[in-house]
Scaffold this motif. Sequence first.
Motif, PDB file in Angstrom:
ATOM      1  N   GLY A 390       0.857  -1.194   0.085  1.00  0.00           N
ATOM      2  CA  GLY A 390       0.060  -0.070   0.103  1.00  0.00           C
ATOM      3  C   GLY A 390       0.919   1.146  -0.066  1.00  0.00           C
ATOM      4  O   GLY A 390       2.075   1.086   0.246  1.00  0.00           O
ATOM      5  N   ALA A 391       0.197   2.371  -0.250  1.00  0.00           N
ATOM      6  CA  ALA A 391       0.906   3.594  -0.459  1.00  0.00           C
ATOM      7  C   ALA A 391       1.295   3.880   1.144  1.00  0.00           C
ATOM      8  O   ALA A 391       0.890   3.502   2.124  1.00  0.00           O
ATOM      9  CB  ALA A 391       0.235   4.700  -0.940  1.00  0.00           C
ATOM     10  N   ASP A 392       1.777   5.192   1.244  1.00  0.00           N
ATOM     11  CA  ASP A 392       2.330   5.869   2.660  1.00  0.00           C
ATOM     12  C   ASP A 392       1.173   6.717   3.265  1.00  0.00           C
ATOM     13  O   ASP A 392       1.154   6.640   4.580  1.00  0.00           O
ATOM     14  CB  ASP A 392       3.476   6.630   2.691  1.00  0.00           C
ATOM     15  CG  ASP A 392       4.661   5.904   2.139  1.00  0.00           C
ATOM     16  OD1 ASP A 392       4.861   4.820   2.419  1.00  0.00           O
ATOM     17  OD2 ASP A 392       5.643   6.495   1.324  1.00  0.00           O
ATOM     18  N   GLU A 393      -0.063   6.931   2.477  1.00  0.00           N
ATOM     19  CA  GLU A 393      -0.812   7.671   3.015  1.00  0.00           C
ATOM     20  C   GLU A 393      -1.708   7.081   4.226  1.00  0.00           C
ATOM     21  O   GLU A 393      -1.791   5.627   4.101  1.00  0.00           O
ATOM     22  CB  GLU A 393      -1.922   8.119   2.059  1.00  0.00           C
ATOM     23  CG  GLU A 393      -1.260   9.256   1.170  1.00  0.00           C
ATOM     24  CD  GLU A 393      -0.479   8.421  -0.101  1.00  0.00           C
ATOM     25  OE1 GLU A 393      -0.725   7.324  -0.220  1.00  0.00           O
ATOM     26  OE2 GLU A 393       0.084   9.057  -0.986  1.00  0.00           O
ATOM     27  N   GLU A 394      -2.101   7.645   5.154  1.00  0.00           N
ATOM     28  CA  GLU A 394      -2.795   7.007   6.302  1.00  0.00           C
ATOM     29  C   GLU A 394      -4.044   6.384   5.834  1.00  0.00           C
ATOM     30  O   GLU A 394      -4.687   7.107   4.995  1.00  0.00           O
ATOM     31  CB  GLU A 394      -3.091   7.981   7.222  1.00  0.00           C
ATOM     32  CG  GLU A 394      -3.631   7.288   8.424  1.00  0.00           C
ATOM     33  CD  GLU A 394      -4.097   8.258   9.544  1.00  0.00           C
ATOM     34  OE1 GLU A 394      -4.614   8.093  10.885  1.00  0.00           O
ATOM     35  OE2 GLU A 394      -3.122   9.372   9.673  1.00  0.00           O
ATOM     36  N   GLY A 395      -4.459   4.991   6.252  1.00  0.00           N
ATOM     37  CA  GLY A 395      -5.787   4.578   5.773  1.00  0.00           C
ATOM     38  C   GLY A 395      -5.594   3.949   4.537  1.00  0.00           C
ATOM     39  O   GLY A 395      -6.674   3.248   4.183  1.00  0.00           O
ATOM     40  N   SER A 396      -4.516   3.935   3.855  1.00  0.00           N
ATOM     41  CA  SER A 396      -4.652   3.256   2.504  1.00  0.00           C
ATOM     42  C   SER A 396      -4.382   1.630   2.683  1.00  0.00           C
ATOM     43  O   SER A 396      -3.846   1.357   3.637  1.00  0.00           O
ATOM     44  CB  SER A 396      -3.318   3.633   1.549  1.00  0.00           C
ATOM     45  OG  SER A 396      -2.037   3.617   2.289  1.00  0.00           O
ATOM     46  N   GLU A 397      -4.701   0.963   1.596  1.00  0.00           N
ATOM     47  CA  GLU A 397      -4.768  -0.517   1.884  1.00  0.00           C
ATOM     48  C   GLU A 397      -3.974  -0.929   0.456  1.00  0.00           C
ATOM     49  O   GLU A 397      -4.004  -0.562  -0.465  1.00  0.00           O
ATOM     50  CB  GLU A 397      -6.064  -0.841   1.665  1.00  0.00           C
ATOM     51  CG  GLU A 397      -7.153  -0.757   2.741  1.00  0.00           C
ATOM     52  CD  GLU A 397      -6.888  -1.790   3.940  1.00  0.00           C
ATOM     53  OE1 GLU A 397      -6.589  -2.896   3.467  1.00  0.00           O
ATOM     54  OE2 GLU A 397      -7.031  -1.397   4.992  1.00  0.00           O
TER      55      GLU A 397
END
Length: 439
Positions: A390-397
Amino acid sequence: MPSEDLATAPSPAYPGAQGIPYFTPAANPGAALNPDAEGTPTLFRPIKIRDVTLKNRVIVAPMCMFSAESNPASPAIGALTDFHIAHLGHFAYKGASLVFTEALAVQANGRISPNDAGLWQEGTESEQFKGLKRVVDFVHSQGGKLGVQLHHAGRKASTVAPPMAFSKGVRSLKADEGVFGWPKDVVGPSGGEENKWEPGDVAYWTPRELTVAEIEEIVKAFAKSAETAIKAGVDVIEIHAAHGYLLHEFVSPVTNHRTDKYGGSFENRTRILREVALAIREVIPEGTPLFLRVSATEWIEGQLDAEKYGSWDLDANIQLLKYLPEIGVDLLDVSSGGNHKDQKFHFFTDYQTELAAKLRKEIKAAGAKTLVGAVGFITQPEAAAEIVQGADEEGSEPKADAVLIGRQFLREPEWVLNAAKKLGVEVHAPMQIGRLAWS
């Protein structure tokens, strides 16, 4: 000590792999030295599926090699050979966690070509069993797991091996009896000229429609093949229901025009797939993972036949998801296409990964635990790592829980070791070569 025992004699300083009649060092290439360490990419973290633990998330996808005996008079027809030990074993030797065989036909007429491999012979004395077991034993000796993909080619059967067709300047040639084909026994959910697979410059036989009794025999054949595979030591079973082969032909309204219990409604069209999965689940251990390969879309949206009949698309796969837990499927292997001459692929680097991500999102939203595998155009370590991380953004899957790589392994058998180096992960290397090439 007799000389014949020397090769397998234990050595505390240099232990040998177990389960093989010759010496090779016990090794676990491709496993991270510190998989739980902070910063270890998910790609190199183990994943447990039922009772099977994969040491990393890199799986070798099934790839047909068209290198098996084709003569029906030979007891070795369809059996894996020394070629397959070299071909598949090399991927395990270089660190893949799970190596799939090519598609193994569950019936003789379920092969794509006469030179396809199969697993329809019963008994542990059969050549098909013995060939598979030798591959299993070698892969295990290298610290890997082996999976088999079980399939039936349906209306796309009885063609000559692609290299032969390519040499003639076409993509496909019909295999007749003269080259051990079976033109009168090519089958599908629906029969007749209008159901022949014949796109562009390729040629296939006209299928005949399967009877209900024959469908029931095919379901039993999948189960028998799975049972044989387990006896040979196989770790994972995959059902092939993609790419326009028989099970895909059944689930899609564009190729299934039946009016009995195996045609018409979504429930009826998917009946054989559900029966196959349940039949396999009955004969394999509870701890054995069961994978299912699907075509997430047929890429025929807007085409005349899709308008007339409908198609097997992303919405249909989303509808299928609710059945997966009850039929015992642990991982959905997401591919696409292969069932209609008018397919129009929307090619871009992660075209199938995005389809996998959408299905995974639906699974998670439903609170299910089915895992998802992404396959197709995955060549670079960074891309593979991002798919499962997943990417680094919070909440990404993550887009998938594992990646299946095919042709890139043919170009780069040491892909796992090279990926570890590029991603900065310390992994075990093959004992015979140490870290000379990857340190």
